[in-house]
Enzyme design. Sequence first.
Site, PDB file in Angstrom:
ATOM      1  N   CYS A  85       0.843  -1.200   0.000  1.00 53.80           N
ATOM      2  CA  CYS A  85       0.000   0.000   0.000  1.00 53.80           C
ATOM      3  C   CYS A  85       0.884   1.258   0.000  1.00 53.80           C
ATOM      4  O   CYS A  85       1.672   1.454   0.922  1.00 53.80           O
ATOM      5  CB  CYS A  85      -0.906  -0.014   1.234  1.00 53.80           C
ATOM      6  N   HIS A 118      -8.031   7.938   3.365  1.00 51.22           N
ATOM      7  CA  HIS A 118      -7.497   9.163   2.759  1.00 51.22           C
ATOM      8  C   HIS A 118      -8.640  10.042   2.306  1.00 51.22           C
ATOM      9  O   HIS A 118      -9.759   9.564   2.098  1.00 51.22           O
ATOM     10  CB  HIS A 118      -6.584   8.834   1.575  1.00 51.22           C
ATOM     11  N   GLN A 177      -9.259  13.769  -0.311  1.00 51.72           N
ATOM     12  CA  GLN A 177      -8.632  14.425  -1.465  1.00 51.72           C
ATOM     13  C   GLN A 177      -9.042  15.888  -1.539  1.00 51.72           C
ATOM     14  O   GLN A 177     -10.092  16.272  -1.039  1.00 51.72           O
ATOM     15  CB  GLN A 177      -9.074  13.738  -2.769  1.00 51.72           C
ATOM     16  N   CYS A 237     -28.406  29.709   7.831  1.00 48.85           N
ATOM     17  CA  CYS A 237     -28.697  30.084   9.224  1.00 48.85           C
ATOM     18  C   CYS A 237     -30.187  29.899   9.510  1.00 48.85           C
ATOM     19  O   CYS A 237     -30.565  29.410  10.579  1.00 48.85           O
ATOM     20  CB  CYS A 237     -28.298  31.539   9.486  1.00 48.85           C
ATOM     21  N   HIS A 294     -22.295  31.843  11.718  1.00 51.87           N
ATOM     22  CA  HIS A 294     -22.292  32.109  10.283  1.00 51.87           C
ATOM     23  C   HIS A 294     -20.869  32.341   9.777  1.00 51.87           C
ATOM     24  O   HIS A 294     -20.175  33.231  10.250  1.00 51.87           O
ATOM     25  CB  HIS A 294     -23.172  33.312   9.934  1.00 51.87           C
TER      26      HIS A 294
HETATM   27 ZN   LIG Z   1      -2.102   1.319   3.749  1.00 50.32          ZN
HETATM   28 ZN   LIG Z   2     -25.301  31.472   7.721  1.00 50.32          ZN
END
Ligand SMILES: [Zn+2]
Ligand SMILES: [Zn+2]
Length: 338
Positions: free
Chosen positions: A39, A165, A167, A198, A239
């Site tokens: 790996c 992982h 990205q 909000c 916010h």
């Molecule tokens: Zn690995």
């Molecule tokens: Zn907001």
Amino acid sequence: MSELRKDPVIGRWVIIATDRGKRPTDFVTAAPVGEPASCPFCEGNEFMTPPEIYTVRRRDSLANAAGWTIRVVPNKFPALRIEGTVEREGLGMFDKMSGIGAHEIIIETPAHTDLFHKRSNERVVELFETYQRRMLDLKNDTRLLYTMVFKNMGERAGASLSHPHSQIIATPIVPKRVREEILGSLEYYDYKTRCVFCDVIHEEKRFGSRIVYENASFISFCPFASRFPFEIWLLPKRHMSGYPAATRQELFECASITMRRLNVALGEPQYNWMLHTEPINPIPRNPWPDLNEHYHWHFEIIPKLTRVAGFEWGTGFYINPTAPEDAAAFLREVDDQS
Ligand SMILES: [Zn+2]
Ligand SMILES: [Zn+2]
Ligand SMILES: [Zn+2]
């Protein structure tokens, strides 16, 4: 070299990345699971990846060697590349652009089976801060307008390597889905002079039935018009239009919410999550001057429980067999400390 091509009907950009067709893993049906020896993301195999861009590592350790907890490297098979200039070209009625951008892999852990939901909040915060650092660094390249941080967990979610992982793909355009959110929030703001996100937080708290979990800084809920079973949105209560503005404490509270619960409830499902935030650099002609007033960053989590099929592809609308109220109730009942 990849290129961006624009659909002339709906204006959607597509990355034509022929380099990636050569990936050997594309031809393997099952993701290689539990094979740390081969790996490229496991500790000790640093030589198997391109040189690192950023790491969180022990002070006495050497670059591109063992001793790290988080490691960021360029994708060996990138969808977009940093070299070159943004060239726009018309081919008859069609528009294309050179495939300039960045495609980075954030190796979240040195250990092959150390899944996201099993890590401590402190370690998740370290990962979240790594995203912030990479965004701030990519922002220095003013050709790049947007950074999409995402995670594909599991083969059905599109991961070709099982080592945990995430990205980052930085693009010279603002992607269509993000543009739609920005335009939607702008329309709401023009009408009400408030942030729609909000207002959604306020309303979800009032109804309560779709809330999964909340703490002082964060709330997670199954959205009213969920596209998929157990779709979850994670929003900061304060916010903020841009993810880099989040404080350490806020990221800590973000880390402690939802993922463990989801994994206990659904038995380690495969999933995607995406980070929606404001563009990293000013857009030419500044089309959204009040963006920081009306846009609000968030994570969207989509467990891979159903498959997108003909109707969804054909229409852009979704058939969701699980009501978000039922999904949220199920998730609330989970003991995430177990
Ligand atoms: Zn690995
Ligand atoms: Zn907001
Ligand atoms: Zn979103």
